[in-house]
Design a protein around this motif. Structure first.
Motif, PDB file in Angstrom:
ATOM      1  N   ALA A 210      -2.108  24.340 -17.606  1.00  0.00           N
ATOM      2  CA  ALA A 210      -1.927  23.599 -16.357  1.00  0.00           C
ATOM      3  C   ALA A 210      -2.683  22.278 -16.350  1.00  0.00           C
ATOM      4  O   ALA A 210      -2.347  21.373 -15.571  1.00  0.00           O
ATOM      5  CB  ALA A 210      -2.379  24.454 -15.168  1.00  0.00           C
ATOM      6  N   TYR A 216       2.452  23.486 -13.103  1.00  0.00           N
ATOM      7  CA  TYR A 216       2.469  24.828 -13.680  1.00  0.00           C
ATOM      8  C   TYR A 216       1.249  25.625 -13.237  1.00  0.00           C
ATOM      9  O   TYR A 216       0.168  25.078 -13.037  1.00  0.00           O
ATOM     10  CB  TYR A 216       2.492  24.755 -15.204  1.00  0.00           C
ATOM     11  N   ASP A 217       1.446  26.920 -13.107  1.00  0.00           N
ATOM     12  CA  ASP A 217       0.359  27.849 -12.796  1.00  0.00           C
ATOM     13  C   ASP A 217       0.106  28.733 -14.012  1.00  0.00           C
ATOM     14  O   ASP A 217       1.039  29.110 -14.722  1.00  0.00           O
ATOM     15  CB  ASP A 217       0.722  28.725 -11.590  1.00  0.00           C
ATOM     16  N   GLU A 219      -1.963  32.280 -15.298  1.00  0.00           N
ATOM     17  CA  GLU A 219      -2.654  33.513 -14.902  1.00  0.00           C
ATOM     18  C   GLU A 219      -2.953  34.342 -16.146  1.00  0.00           C
ATOM     19  O   GLU A 219      -2.063  34.599 -16.965  1.00  0.00           O
ATOM     20  CB  GLU A 219      -1.778  34.323 -13.940  1.00  0.00           C
ATOM     21  N   SER A 232       3.898  29.664 -15.324  1.00  0.00           N
ATOM     22  CA  SER A 232       5.094  29.626 -14.485  1.00  0.00           C
ATOM     23  C   SER A 232       5.205  28.309 -13.727  1.00  0.00           C
ATOM     24  O   SER A 232       4.209  27.629 -13.469  1.00  0.00           O
ATOM     25  CB  SER A 232       5.089  30.790 -13.479  1.00  0.00           C
ATOM     26  N   ASP A 233       6.437  28.000 -13.367  1.00  0.00           N
ATOM     27  CA  ASP A 233       6.748  26.824 -12.547  1.00  0.00           C
ATOM     28  C   ASP A 233       7.907  27.205 -11.647  1.00  0.00           C
ATOM     29  O   ASP A 233       9.031  27.422 -12.124  1.00  0.00           O
ATOM     30  CB  ASP A 233       7.109  25.638 -13.436  1.00  0.00           C
TER      31      ASP A 233
END
Length: 297
Positions: A210, A216-217, A219, A232-233
Motif C-alpha cells: 500500500a 490498496y489495503d 492485511e 485488495s482494492d
C-alpha cells in the motif's frame, strides 16, 4: 538469457470496463507488469565462488617462468601468500622445490576451505511442493463456483522450469451461466525458488504494497504458510459499477503462491448481486489452503 514467458492474455473486456490496476510483484491477468517473470525484474543468475586455484609458486631452476592466475582467496583469505625463495644463499634449486611443496599443501587446504563454504549454502526449503505443468488442473476454485457455475472450457496456463526457479501459471475466466462473456477472472501462480530464499523480498513487496500503490489495503493473514498477505482494492458502488480486486499471497518456506481475483461490476445485471470483498476473501482463503495441500501432496 532467454526471455521469460509472459502470462497469457485474457479475453477482451467490454469497452466500458475500467482498467484493472497493476499489482507488484505479480501482475493482474489484464495488465501484466513489464520486466521479468510475474512482473519481477529479471533475476540475476546465481553465482558461486569457484575452486581456488593453486597458490603462486616459484620458478624452478632451468624451467621457464609460468604466469599464475590471480586468486582472491590468497590475497584476502586466512592463508598467507607463498612467495619465491630468497635470491641469495645456497641451495636455490632445493629451496625452490621446498617452496613448491609448501605451496601445494596450502593450495589443497584452500581448496578444502572453498568446498566447505560452498557446501554450507542452505538447501532450498521446498516443503515437498512440485510445480505442475498445468497449474489449472491443480488450482481449486470450488468456492467461486456457486457464484460462477459456468466452467471455463479453455483456461490458459504456462510453465517455466530452470535450475533457479520452477514457475507455474494459470488464468481462468469466471462466468455466470447467463453471461455472454467473462464476469471475473481468477489468476494463480506457484513459484519454487531453488537458489535463493524469497522470504525477505516477499515480505518487503507484499507487506508494504500500500505504500507504493494508492488505494490498496493490505492485511496480514495467519494460518496459511509461514506468512500471507491479502491485498485488495474495492471501488464498487452498488451492484453495477466499479471493480473489485483481491490477491492472497502466501510464502511457505522457499515456495510462494498467489491467487488473484478481479471483477468488473459493469458486466453484472442490475438485478444480480455480485460477491462482496468479504465473500471473495473467504473464497481465496479456502481455495488457497486446499490448493497448497494438493500441490504439497
Amino acid at each position: 538469457m532467454s526471455t521469460p514467458p509472459q502470462p497469457p492474455q485474457q479475453p477482451e473486456q467490454p469497452s466500458e470496463a475500467p482498467a484493472q490496476p497493476s499489482a507488484y510483484p505479480y501482475p493482474n491477468p489484464q495488465s501484466p507488469a513489464p520486466g521479468g517473470p510475474l512482473g519481477f525484474p529479471p533475476a540475476a543468475p546465481a553465482t558461486q565462488a569457484g575452486q581456488p586455484s593453486v597458490y603462486a609458486q616459484p620458478t624452478l631452476v632451468g624451467q621457464p617462468a609460468q604466469p599464475q592466475p590471480v586468486n582472491p582467496y590468497l590475497q584476502q583469505g586466512p592463508y598467507p601468500v607463498v612467495g619465491p625463495p630468497p635470491a641469495s644463499g645456497g641451495g636455490g634449486a632445493g629451496k625452490a622445490v621446498l617452496w613448491a611443496a609448501v605451496g601445494a599443501v596450502l593450495a589443497s587446504a584452500a581448496w578444502a576451505a572453498g568446498v566447505f563454504l560452498i557446501g554450507a549454502e542452505d538447501d532450498p526449503d521446498l516443503r515437498g511442493y512440485s510445480a505442475p505443468s498445468n497449474l489449472c488442473n491443480s488450482t481449486d476454485y470450488s468456492s467461486f463456483k456457486e457464484e460462477y457455475p459456468d466452467n471455463d472450457s479453455s483456461p490458459t496456463h504456462n510453465k517455466l522450469q530452470d535450475d533457479a526457479l520452477d514457475e507455474s501459471l494459470c488464468s481462468i475466466s469466471l462466468k455466470k451461466s447467463t453471461s455472454s462473456y467473462a464476469d471475473a477472472y481468477l489468476y494463480s501462480q506457484l513459484d519454487l525458488h531453488k537458489k535463493t530464499d524469497p522470504g525477505p523480498e516477499f515480505s518487503a513487496a507484499w507487506k508494504n504494497y500500500a505504500d507504493s500503490h494508492s488505494g490498496y489495503d493490505v492485511e496480514a493473514i495467519t494460518g496459511i504458510g509461514d506468512e500471507a498477505y491479502l491485498v485488495s482494492d474495492d471501488t464498487t458502488s452498488g451492484s453495477s459499477s466499479g471493480s473489485l480486486y483481491a490477491t492472497l499471497a502466501v510464502r511457505d518456506g522457499w515456495v510462494t503462491y498467489t491467487m488473484s481475483y478481479s471483477a468488473y461490476y459493469s458486466s453484472y445485471d442490475e438485478d444480480t448481486d455480485p460477491p462482496t470483498l468479504e465473500e471473495v476473501t473467504g473464497y481465496l482463503k479456502t481455495d488457497t489452503r486446499t490448493t497448497l495441500e494438493d500441490l504439497r501432496g
